[in-house]
Enzyme design. Structure first.
Site, PDB file in Angstrom:
ATOM      1  CG  ASP A   1       9.322  -2.767  93.264  1.00  0.00           C
ATOM      2  OD1 ASP A   1       9.925  -1.744  93.666  1.00  0.00           O
ATOM      3  OD2 ASP A   1       8.243  -3.170  93.733  1.00  0.00           O
TER       4      ASP A   1
ATOM      5  CG  HIS B   1      14.733   0.833  92.326  1.00  0.00           C
ATOM      6  ND1 HIS B   1      13.556   0.131  92.518  1.00  0.00           N
ATOM      7  CD2 HIS B   1      15.703   0.012  92.778  1.00  0.00           C
ATOM      8  CE1 HIS B   1      13.809  -1.040  93.065  1.00  0.00           C
ATOM      9  NE2 HIS B   1      15.111  -1.140  93.229  1.00  0.00           N
TER      10      HIS B   1
END
Length: 428
Positions: free
Chosen positions: A401, A397
């Site tokens: 995204d 992450h």
């Protein structure tokens, strides 16, 4: 006779693990020729011979973890003989620890014990000095009974456990304590009669564990799960199976279809086909170097299909078959294990439907593939049975995204649900 030693490639490196030997005992070797492959805590490297001669003796085998600078083999002329083994002990002691350091250490067990003759790693000696423990009382679990740091820690914990009862308690309750000891002895005997066994955590298993832990703790993992209908992919596989087998001699599998589709989906998402660079930078790759996880006898291996996007479906099938076979036979070349930009891990053959794969660092994402299972689904208002496949995409992450990862998964799902479209576009 020339010694081959375990190389030290970093200041913090204490050991190296032998992955494979390229030469057998009795074979000739030339200077500059790869002799063996070694895994450190950071990289895999080929160790080259620096002399011409014959490999007379290999002191360790694949999977062994060896302290740096220890002798691992001998190379010499045809008429030369191996040195006296006792010379190795003396030399290892000299390399591992200066004599003055040995004589200055304080032991709670026996200050007069000749610890310099004990086979132990540098880390074990340092830990023993810190804890004030004599190495002579410790049974080593390393190669040729070499004492590891873990052995010292385990021995120290045992001593602490034995000393938890105070002298006054032992004096006032001799009979009760005797009973406790007897009970404990009985329990130990009972434990020894079970099938439990202690497996040393070292070698390739330890390296794999360290890398998985580093990835899991450093990269914030998020896993997206999507179930898709693979009826058309399975039907296409059935039609192409005899053709691919005739061309390559390999059987086209559903996993190969997934690898083929993944390679082409990655070409449309360079942000997923990416790795961490050496200077806090993200490198997006034009070529797809696709890793495929293989459960080999020596541990988890991830051979790489370089430039996977350029292969035909038959080419992928042939390449994967050869890599898996080499991995299970311990014949993978170092190049086959390097340079991956994305990894696919398939546990479907074990009946696993879904799981959370850990990213193969420095890559930024990994695809986990589950089993294809027939399930009832609603289609056009009717309940029908369809083969459903679960795709599990874990991504870093910090780099991606959720929407970016979901779009890649969408592309891959579209290809597998409608595989004919991919074949048409490839030949348009």
């Amino acid at each position: 006779m020339k010694e081959v030693t375990m190389p030290k490639l970093a200041m913090t490196q204490e050991t190296g693990t032998i992955l494979q030997w390229y030469k057998n005992e009795g074979e000739s070797v030339e200077a500059g020729e790869p002799l063996l492959e070694v895994m450190t805590n950071k990289i895999n490297i080929d160790v080259e011979s620096y002399v011409d001669g014959i490999l007379h003796k290999r002191l360790f085998e694949a999977g062994d973890e060896v302290p740096v600078l220890d002798v691992i083999a001998y190379i010499g002329g045809a008429d030369e003989s191996l040195p006296d083994p006792s010379m190795n002990v003396s030399r290892e002691t000299t390399l591992n620890e200066p004599a003055d350091a040995v004589t200055n250490q304080t032991s709670l067990d026996n200050k007069d014990e000749p610890q310099s003759r004990v086979r132990a790693t540098p880390a074990a000696r340092a830990e023993a000095r810190k804890l004030g423990i004599s190495l002579a009382n410790i049974q080593g679990t390393g190669p040729r009974s070499r004492i590891q740091r873990e052995d010292v820690v385990a021995y120290a914990e045992t001593r602490v456990s034995e000393s938890t009862t105070t002298p006054s308690e032992r004096r006032t309750e001799p009979q009760e304590n005797q009973k406790r000891v007897e009970i404990q002895v009985v329990r130990n005997v009972e434990r020894e009669t079970t099938s439990s066994q202690i497996v040393p955590y070292r070698g390739m298993r330890k390296i794999i564990g360290q890398r998985m832990a580093e990835s899991a703790f450093q990269a914030p993992h998020v896993t997206l799960v999507r179930e898709i209908d693979v009826s058309e992919t399975i039907a296409l596989r059935s039609r192409l199976l005899p053709i691919v087998e005739r061309q390559t001699g390999t059987k086209l599998s559903l996993n190969t279809m997934v690898l083929f589709a993944t390679a082409h989906a990655l070409t449309k998402h360079p942000n997923v086909n990416a790795t961490w660079g050496s200077a806090d930078e993200i490198v997006q790759h034009d070529e797809v170097h696709l890793g495929t996880a293989v459960a080999a006898p020596q541990g988890l291996l991830v051979p790489v299909i370089h430039s996977a996007q350029s292969f035909s479906l038959a080419g992928i099938s042939e390449r994967v078959s050869r890599l898996v076979q080499d991995a299970r036979n311990g014949k993978l070349s170092p190049d086959a294990l390097q340079g991956g930009t994305f990894t696919v891990s398939n546990l479907g053959m074990f009946g696993i439907e879904a799981f959370n794969p850990i990213i193969n660092s420095p890559q930024v994402a990994i695809l986990g593939v589950g089993a294809s299972i027939e399930k009832p689904v609603v289609q056009d208002g009717n309940v029908v049975v369809r083969p459903m496949l679960t795709l599990n995409l874990s991504f870093d992450h910090r780099v991606l995204d959720g929407a970016e990862a979901a779009m890649f998964l969408q592309t891959l799902a579209d290809i597998l649900v409608h595989p004919d479209e991919l074949l048409v576009s490839l030949h348009a």
